[in-house]
Design a protein around this motif. Structure first.
Motif, PDB file in Angstrom:
ATOM      1  N   TRP B  20       2.142  41.885  32.854  1.00 29.62           N
ATOM      2  CA  TRP B  20       2.612  43.222  33.167  1.00 29.62           C
ATOM      3  C   TRP B  20       1.549  44.151  33.748  1.00 29.62           C
ATOM      4  O   TRP B  20       1.835  45.314  34.034  1.00 29.62           O
ATOM      5  N   PHE B  23       2.193  46.346  36.833  1.00 30.47           N
ATOM      6  CA  PHE B  23       2.937  47.604  36.768  1.00 30.47           C
ATOM      7  C   PHE B  23       2.062  48.768  36.287  1.00 30.47           C
ATOM      8  O   PHE B  23       2.431  49.923  36.390  1.00 30.47           O
ATOM      9  N   HIS B  24       0.921  48.426  35.739  1.00 35.00           N
ATOM     10  CA  HIS B  24       0.093  49.446  35.098  1.00 35.00           C
ATOM     11  C   HIS B  24      -0.892  50.105  36.048  1.00 35.00           C
ATOM     12  O   HIS B  24      -2.101  50.049  35.873  1.00 35.00           O
ATOM     13  N   LYS B  25      -0.357  50.792  37.041  1.00 36.85           N
ATOM     14  CA  LYS B  25      -1.200  51.541  37.963  1.00 36.85           C
ATOM     15  C   LYS B  25      -1.664  52.805  37.234  1.00 36.85           C
ATOM     16  O   LYS B  25      -0.899  53.405  36.477  1.00 36.85           O
ATOM     17  N   PRO B  26      -2.889  53.223  37.471  1.00 32.04           N
ATOM     18  CA  PRO B  26      -3.446  54.368  36.744  1.00 32.04           C
ATOM     19  C   PRO B  26      -2.567  55.619  36.741  1.00 32.04           C
ATOM     20  O   PRO B  26      -2.432  56.272  35.704  1.00 32.04           O
ATOM     21  N   LYS B  27      -1.947  55.949  37.869  1.00 28.05           N
ATOM     22  CA  LYS B  27      -1.121  57.157  37.923  1.00 28.05           C
ATOM     23  C   LYS B  27       0.079  57.024  36.981  1.00 28.05           C
ATOM     24  O   LYS B  27       0.469  57.990  36.317  1.00 28.05           O
ATOM     25  N   ASP B  28       0.655  55.837  36.914  1.00 25.36           N
ATOM     26  CA  ASP B  28       1.792  55.608  36.025  1.00 25.36           C
ATOM     27  C   ASP B  28       1.360  55.626  34.555  1.00 25.36           C
ATOM     28  O   ASP B  28       2.104  56.067  33.686  1.00 25.36           O
ATOM     29  N   LEU B  29       0.159  55.134  34.283  1.00 22.61           N
ATOM     30  CA  LEU B  29      -0.349  55.172  32.911  1.00 22.61           C
ATOM     31  C   LEU B  29      -0.560  56.627  32.486  1.00 22.61           C
ATOM     32  O   LEU B  29      -0.201  57.016  31.377  1.00 22.61           O
ATOM     33  N   ALA B  30      -1.140  57.418  33.401  1.00 24.56           N
ATOM     34  CA  ALA B  30      -1.374  58.836  33.105  1.00 24.56           C
ATOM     35  C   ALA B  30      -0.041  59.558  32.890  1.00 24.56           C
ATOM     36  O   ALA B  30       0.098  60.381  31.977  1.00 24.56           O
ATOM     37  N   SER B  32       2.749  58.219  31.854  1.00 20.82           N
ATOM     38  CA  SER B  32       3.265  57.777  30.557  1.00 20.82           C
ATOM     39  C   SER B  32       2.585  58.510  29.413  1.00 20.82           C
ATOM     40  O   SER B  32       3.235  58.897  28.443  1.00 20.82           O
ATOM     41  N   MET B  77      -5.341  52.949  28.833  1.00 23.04           N
ATOM     42  CA  MET B  77      -6.025  53.584  29.972  1.00 23.04           C
ATOM     43  C   MET B  77      -7.538  53.431  29.860  1.00 23.04           C
ATOM     44  O   MET B  77      -8.212  53.130  30.841  1.00 23.04           O
TER      45      MET B  77
END
Lengths: 101, 101, 101, 101
Positions: B20, B23-30, B32, B77
């Motif tokens: 997975w 799917f864990h691009k930094p912008k999406d992690l931030a 979330s 992150m």
């Protein structure tokens, strides 16, 4: 020293030594948590994937400081609300592995 | 098991076992992280201090779950950005004690 | 009827008719604003540009509702804080055109 | 000039004159909206009701600027997502009056 209990103790000892618990109402702690999370997010505003990769190399420590600030409020809130963070975390991980979550 | 390195390892092993990371691009992690912090904050909306104290007694676990979710994204992150969360945290605590912060 | 003064009046008349101003403390209004903005953001979590374009077509109204909710709190807060939203907006646009901002 | 259509036109004309639409991807607009809402919230951090009343008197314009910034992103997003903000707002107010919401 990466034990959560010890890290939390550092936060609480610091707070108690200054008699600051009076200011730490739950709603304000939650607001602080949201504001620090926003400080993390701000680093990624407008940048595409490629720009973000370059940016992270340059600003790793800055982003890290906002993550540490967010981490700070998570630990403090968990302590004040008498929440066993690790226990709940482990329960969540278990559910995720069993695909219930 | 409250060691941050081990808790982080749980998260990463789980993620890798399912492939997975893509799917864990930094912008999406931030994003979330910000959304989970909002989930924590939502519990305190509209309530005054007295209502909050009663509410916490009743809903400790619910709030705890949102705190654990926020905690999850902080650890993930920090790992992906190669940030030493504890080191930055300790540096911040040191500055705070010396009153530089 | 897209006049801001009239839209604001609708919100305040509704609120007054129910005697709900007592609950509208500024910090709670700000928290509501942040929570609604998060509800907007949630729609875009995990999706890449292409997926977002398709998603918007399908869920335009859902996202619109969260935008309207955010809009609601902006107008209410501006009213309660005695802020002339349009005046400040116009001043900002002017500065932006003159490149001062 | 408090008409939403005209205020939105100002924003879009400004953006088009600079060819900035290329940067306005929906996820970034949503993130900007969340960040500006956080800027509003930051003004109320740590303060109790009485302190907030005094603070608002002193900092009305500062808070107003963050509200105007939030307002800006709401209008821009509504435009780009082809959402009729006023129509959805009116529908929401109607449901609220009929107590369906």
């Amino acid at each position: 020293m990466s034990d959560i209990k010890k890290l939390t103790k550092q936060i609480i000892d610091f707070r108690n030594a200054r008699d600051w618990k009076q200011f730490h109402k739950p709603k304000d702690l939650a607001l602080s948590l949201m504001l620090e999370a926003a400080e993390v997010g701000e680093h990624f505003q407008w940048k595409n994937d490629k720009e973000i990769q370059a940016y992270i190399k340059q600003h790793k420590n800055d982003i890290g400081e906002e993550l540490a600030d967010t981490f700070y409020w998570v630990l403090l809130m968990a302590h004040d609300l008498d929440v066993d963070l690790v226990k709940i975390f482990e329960k969540k991980m278990k559910k995720m592995r069993l695909n219930i979550l």
